[in-house]
Design an enzyme around this catalytic site. Sequence first.
Site, short mmCIF file in Angstrom:
data_model
loop_
_atom_site.label_atom_id
_atom_site.label_comp_id
_atom_site.label_asym_id
_atom_site.label_seq_id
_atom_site.Cartn_x
_atom_site.Cartn_y
_atom_site.Cartn_z
N LYS A 122 -1.40 -3.62 -1.73
CA LYS A 122 -0.74 -4.49 -0.76
C LYS A 122 -0.52 -3.79 0.58
O LYS A 122 -0.49 -4.44 1.62
CB LYS A 122 0.62 -4.97 -1.30
CG LYS A 122 0.60 -5.70 -2.65
CD LYS A 122 0.08 -7.10 -2.53
CE LYS A 122 0.38 -7.98 -3.74
NZ LYS A 122 -0.03 -7.50 -5.04
C1 LIG Z 1 -0.49 -8.20 -6.14
C2 LIG Z 1 -1.13 -7.40 -7.21
C3 LIG Z 1 -2.18 -7.91 -7.97
C4 LIG Z 1 -2.68 -9.32 -7.82
O1 LIG Z 1 -3.28 -9.53 -6.57
P1 LIG Z 1 -3.47 -11.04 -6.03
O2 LIG Z 1 -3.91 -10.86 -4.63
O3 LIG Z 1 -2.14 -11.69 -6.14
O4 LIG Z 1 -4.48 -11.69 -6.90
C5 LIG Z 1 -2.77 -7.08 -8.91
N1 LIG Z 1 -2.32 -5.83 -9.11
C6 LIG Z 1 -1.31 -5.30 -8.40
C7 LIG Z 1 -0.86 -3.92 -8.69
C8 LIG Z 1 -0.69 -6.07 -7.42
O5 LIG Z 1 0.32 -5.55 -6.72
#
Ligand SMILES: *Cc1c(COP(=O)(O)O)cnc(C)c1O
Length: 494
Positions: A134
């Site tokens: 993120k």
């Molecule tokens: C947010 C997240 C996901 C999922 O990603 P999306 O964009 O919501 O599909 C998977 N793994 C981790 C560690 C995340 O923080």
Amino acid sequence: MRYVSTRGSSPDAQHSSAPTFTEILLGGLAPDGGLYLPESYPQVTASELAQWRRLSYADLAFAVLGRFITDIPPADLQALIRRTYTPQVYSNGRSDSPAGDITPLRWLERPNAASGEGGLAILELSNGPTLAFKDMAMQLLGNLFEYVLAKRGEQINILGATSGDTGSAAEYAMRGKAGVHVFMLSPHQRMSAFQRAQMYSLQDDNIHNIAVRGMFDDAQDIVKAVSNDHAFKARYKIGAVNSINWARVAAQVVYYFKGYFAATEGLGDSEDQQVAFAVPSGNFGNICAGHIARMMGLPIGRLVLATNENDVLDEFFRSGVYRPRATGETHATSSPSMDISKASNFERFVFDLLGRDAAMVRKLWAEVDAGRSFDLSATPFFARLPEFAFVSGNSTHADRLQTIRQTFATYGVMIDTHTADGLKVGSELRSADMPMIVLETALPAKFEETIVEALGRKPERPAGLQGIEDLPQRVEVIDVSVDAVKQIIERQLG
Ligand SMILES: *Cc1c(COP(=O)(O)O)cnc(C)c1O
């Protein structure tokens, strides 16, 4: 570049023509409840790809994002992007990760033409301040917000919901930024101790943590309800940074290009070698960026969507039925950031799948928003899915433990639970003709409990994050209530 809503009523009332990037940057949903997408996807030629191959991460990001962001002067945009993607910010990776590389590619098995092996690699996306992918988009968003707000002399109050990683990434990107407050909802007692500590230990005056006694989807529904109260939204200048934010999706497009270049280096001179990506998925934001990279012309041969026990998306790609689950049907798993049963970004893909028929999207999401499912299995659209290169699979707690153990034993690489879901499903869907690149979505340090369960030992933790669980925490716990959240915002902002 201008933007349209997946539900079709753009240009909206505020704009005489379709909005530009900075006009949709600070908002969340389009006024009609849809999600923004570019009017058309910029196309990248093979010769451009060959040039981009040689760029640093920051300059590649400028090349890609420059196609989507045409209303910030290029020199300003380039400076802002170079300030974002620095080795200093993305320096929290494993101790044996190459220093200075923002998203290193780690081969587990190199491609071997002689033996017909396509290769298997992990793209490290979790070296930012909160140890999850993120940060790749959120750090850019923090700098974009600061830039645009300063230009306009405006303020914004970010309201978001997190299943664990978005919240901390947003808070670390926005902490201390002038003109910005963050109100972040998280599911009470559903995140790992480390995730809680990362968010709740922040003491910055502009960061407000709210824990909701419910699941992530309850928190997300509250955010939607508050945002749909247009008077409240305008009065308190409510903005969003959750995964529906277009700038985040756009920023994520960049590392698909970077991963492609890293994995195909030396595999031939032409830019037509295909690769596959395996993506641990929840809200469909990450893999949506892969879809867009592919629509731009990046040779992605396969997009592998991996879910955990919350398999609403896997079910759709197998059956054509999209059946969002109720809160009570959502499992709390050991890959908690994927415990999502209503994937908000999925609407973007369906818009493209339906040939951009906004009226049909409106009809389908009238069902979804009423808590019902839709079924495309008998339509020509379902038959078109292979054209979009999507395949899917799911993974369970036992699969995660097994994959974490096997990856550590075989390759000496410790992976987190979400990346394990991606690697498990990606390994099943490998083929000899293209490398499989598994996106690493978090570092194992974030999910220590399950790593200990799998391996009997703790993961390494970046030096600055030792003992974070012992710091004092700041969080307000509430029931699932839209009014309670509004009251907190009113109280803080007066
Ligand atoms: C947010 C997240 C996901 C999922 O990603 P999306 O964009 O919501 O599909 C998977 N793994 C981790 C560690 C995340 O923080």
